[in-house]
Design a protein around this motif. Structure first.
Motif, short mmCIF file in Angstrom:
data_model
loop_
_atom_site.label_atom_id
_atom_site.label_comp_id
_atom_site.label_asym_id
_atom_site.label_seq_id
_atom_site.Cartn_x
_atom_site.Cartn_y
_atom_site.Cartn_z
N LEU A 1 48.91 17.21 45.44
CA LEU A 1 48.52 17.97 46.63
C LEU A 1 49.24 17.45 47.87
CD1 LEU A 1 46.61 19.99 48.21
CD2 LEU A 1 45.12 18.01 48.53
N PHE A 2 49.21 16.13 48.09
CA PHE A 2 49.81 15.57 49.31
C PHE A 2 51.33 15.76 49.33
CE2 PHE A 2 45.74 13.17 49.68
CZ PHE A 2 45.40 13.63 50.94
N HIS A 3 51.94 15.72 48.16
CA HIS A 3 53.38 15.98 48.07
C HIS A 3 53.66 17.42 48.53
CE1 HIS A 3 57.49 15.69 46.69
NE2 HIS A 3 57.33 16.81 46.00
N PHE A 4 52.83 18.34 48.10
CA PHE A 4 52.98 19.75 48.48
C PHE A 4 52.77 19.94 49.98
CE2 PHE A 4 50.91 23.88 49.30
CZ PHE A 4 51.85 24.75 48.78
N LEU A 5 51.74 19.28 50.53
CA LEU A 5 51.38 19.48 51.94
C LEU A 5 52.44 18.95 52.91
CD1 LEU A 5 47.55 18.66 51.97
CD2 LEU A 5 48.64 20.92 52.08
N GLU A 6 53.30 18.05 52.42
CA GLU A 6 54.37 17.52 53.28
C GLU A 6 55.26 18.65 53.82
OE1 GLU A 6 56.51 14.58 51.09
OE2 GLU A 6 54.77 13.23 50.96
N SER A 7 55.45 19.68 53.00
CA SER A 7 56.34 20.77 53.42
C SER A 7 55.64 22.13 53.55
CB SER A 7 57.49 20.90 52.42
OG SER A 7 56.97 21.12 51.13
N SER A 8 54.40 22.22 53.05
CA SER A 8 53.71 23.52 53.04
C SER A 8 52.26 23.37 53.50
CB SER A 8 53.73 24.11 51.63
OG SER A 8 55.04 24.18 51.13
N PRO A 9 52.01 23.48 54.81
CA PRO A 9 50.62 23.36 55.30
C PRO A 9 49.76 24.51 54.79
CG PRO A 9 52.09 24.07 57.06
CD PRO A 9 52.96 23.74 55.89
N VAL A 10 48.47 24.25 54.66
CA VAL A 10 47.52 25.30 54.24
C VAL A 10 46.39 25.40 55.27
CG1 VAL A 10 48.03 24.98 51.79
CG2 VAL A 10 46.11 23.73 52.80
N ASP A 11 45.71 26.53 55.26
CA ASP A 11 44.59 26.73 56.19
C ASP A 11 43.31 26.11 55.67
OD1 ASP A 11 46.12 28.42 57.99
OD2 ASP A 11 45.99 29.95 56.43
N LEU A 12 43.15 26.11 54.34
CA LEU A 12 41.88 25.67 53.76
C LEU A 12 42.11 25.04 52.39
CD1 LEU A 12 38.46 27.26 53.96
CD2 LEU A 12 39.37 26.95 51.66
N LEU A 13 41.34 23.99 52.11
CA LEU A 13 41.39 23.32 50.81
C LEU A 13 40.01 23.37 50.17
CD1 LEU A 13 42.77 21.40 48.70
CD2 LEU A 13 41.98 19.50 50.14
N VAL A 14 39.97 23.81 48.91
CA VAL A 14 38.75 23.72 48.10
C VAL A 14 38.91 22.45 47.27
CG1 VAL A 14 37.32 24.81 46.33
CG2 VAL A 14 38.50 26.24 48.02
N LEU A 15 38.01 21.49 47.46
CA LEU A 15 38.21 20.12 46.97
C LEU A 15 37.05 19.62 46.12
CD1 LEU A 15 39.69 17.30 47.18
CD2 LEU A 15 38.48 16.99 49.35
N ASP A 16 37.37 19.14 44.92
CA ASP A 16 36.37 18.49 44.07
C ASP A 16 36.26 17.02 44.49
OD1 ASP A 16 34.54 18.00 42.06
OD2 ASP A 16 35.98 18.12 40.42
N ILE A 17 35.15 16.37 44.16
CA ILE A 17 34.99 14.95 44.46
C ILE A 17 35.52 14.08 43.32
CG2 ILE A 17 33.28 13.09 44.75
CD1 ILE A 17 31.66 14.97 46.50
N ASP A 18 35.26 14.50 42.07
CA ASP A 18 35.68 13.71 40.91
C ASP A 18 37.09 14.11 40.50
OD1 ASP A 18 33.17 12.41 40.66
OD2 ASP A 18 32.36 14.22 39.75
N LEU A 19 38.05 13.25 40.83
CA LEU A 19 39.45 13.53 40.53
C LEU A 19 40.03 12.39 39.68
CD1 LEU A 19 40.42 14.57 44.16
CD2 LEU A 19 40.15 16.13 42.21
N PRO A 20 41.08 12.67 38.90
CA PRO A 20 41.61 11.62 38.02
C PRO A 20 42.26 10.46 38.75
CG PRO A 20 42.84 13.69 37.77
CD PRO A 20 41.72 13.97 38.71
N ASP A 21 42.81 10.70 39.96
CA ASP A 21 43.55 9.61 40.61
C ASP A 21 42.90 9.07 41.89
OD1 ASP A 21 44.10 12.05 41.87
OD2 ASP A 21 46.13 11.45 42.45
N ARG A 22 41.97 9.84 42.48
CA ARG A 22 41.33 9.36 43.71
C ARG A 22 39.95 9.98 43.87
NH1 ARG A 22 45.10 9.72 48.94
NH2 ARG A 22 43.23 8.83 49.85
N ASN A 23 39.16 9.38 44.74
CA ASN A 23 37.86 9.96 45.08
C ASN A 23 38.09 11.07 46.11
OD1 ASN A 23 35.49 10.06 47.09
ND2 ASN A 23 34.60 9.08 45.32
N GLY A 24 37.43 12.22 45.89
CA GLY A 24 37.62 13.37 46.77
C GLY A 24 37.26 13.12 48.22
#
Length: 198
Positions: free
Chosen positions: A41-64
């Motif tokens: 996600l963060f790699h994508f956001l570096e070049s493509s901003p978004v208006d809204l993110l739908v975000l889970d808390i339990d993720l494989p690499d970080r806490n939401g």
């Protein structure tokens, strides 16, 4: 209403597909991307901003919640709706402190999502009616440990997942067992599940 560019960070494909099907039914929503990990996600956001993110808390690499904090620090205009299994007040309060714009439960009707998106895009906020009214005496970090145990992970697996030592995990479990007057983890899990059903 202008088109809303939406990203999804959720590691379960079935949940993601449900969200996408709802978004596609609204001509004002455009799907910017779907992601399984925070890193992607963060790699994508570096070049493509978004208006809204739908975000889970339990993720494989970080806490939401940590992801939410970083989004609000580095991508301030982005609105964030937490979409989670966790209905405990401690999670909601932690998310709101980290400036979440909305908190939906996965047990809520998915058909509510467009309405919630519309509300937060207008500057409002939303918290699911299904959030537990019970205030547990645990920190969000302790709740994360406990919920991983509930999911069936061993203490070693929990330590690996949250990238802490087994001693740290045991220390926090001991604190929670003391607060709930429990002799072991099974008893702690049982009492916790009864509490959050109130």
């Amino acid at each position: 209403m202008e088109s809303v560019k939406i990203a999804i960070l959720e590691d379960h494909s079935v949940v993601t597909e449900g969200i996408i099907s709802i978004l596609k039914s609204n001509p004002f929503f455009s799907l910017a991307g779907e992601f399984r990990t925070a890193a992607d996600l963060f790699h994508f956001l570096e070049s493509s901003p978004v208006d809204l993110l739908v975000l889970d808390i339990d993720l494989p690499d970080r806490n939401g919640i940590d992801v939410l904090r970083e989004i609000k620090e580095k991508h301030q205009p982005t609105k964030v709706i937490i979409f989670s299994l966790h209905g405990s007040r401690v999670y909601v309060e932690d998310a709101l402190k980290a400036k979440a714009d909305g908190y939906m439960l996965k047990s809520d009707p998915i058909s509510q999502l467009p309405e919630v998106i519309g509300l937060v895009m207008k500057g409002g906020s939303f918290v699911s009616d299904g959030v537990s009214k019970v205030q547990l005496p645990f920190s969000a970090f302790q709740m994360e440990i406990l919920n991983l145990l509930v999911q069936g992970l061993s203490q070693n697996e929990v330590a690996d997942r949250i990238q802490k030592s087994r001693k740290t995990v045991e220390y926090h479990l001991n604190q929670m067992r003391t607060k709930f007057s429990c002799k072991n983890n099974n008893e702690l899990i049982s009492k916790y599940e009864k509490e959050i059903q109130k």
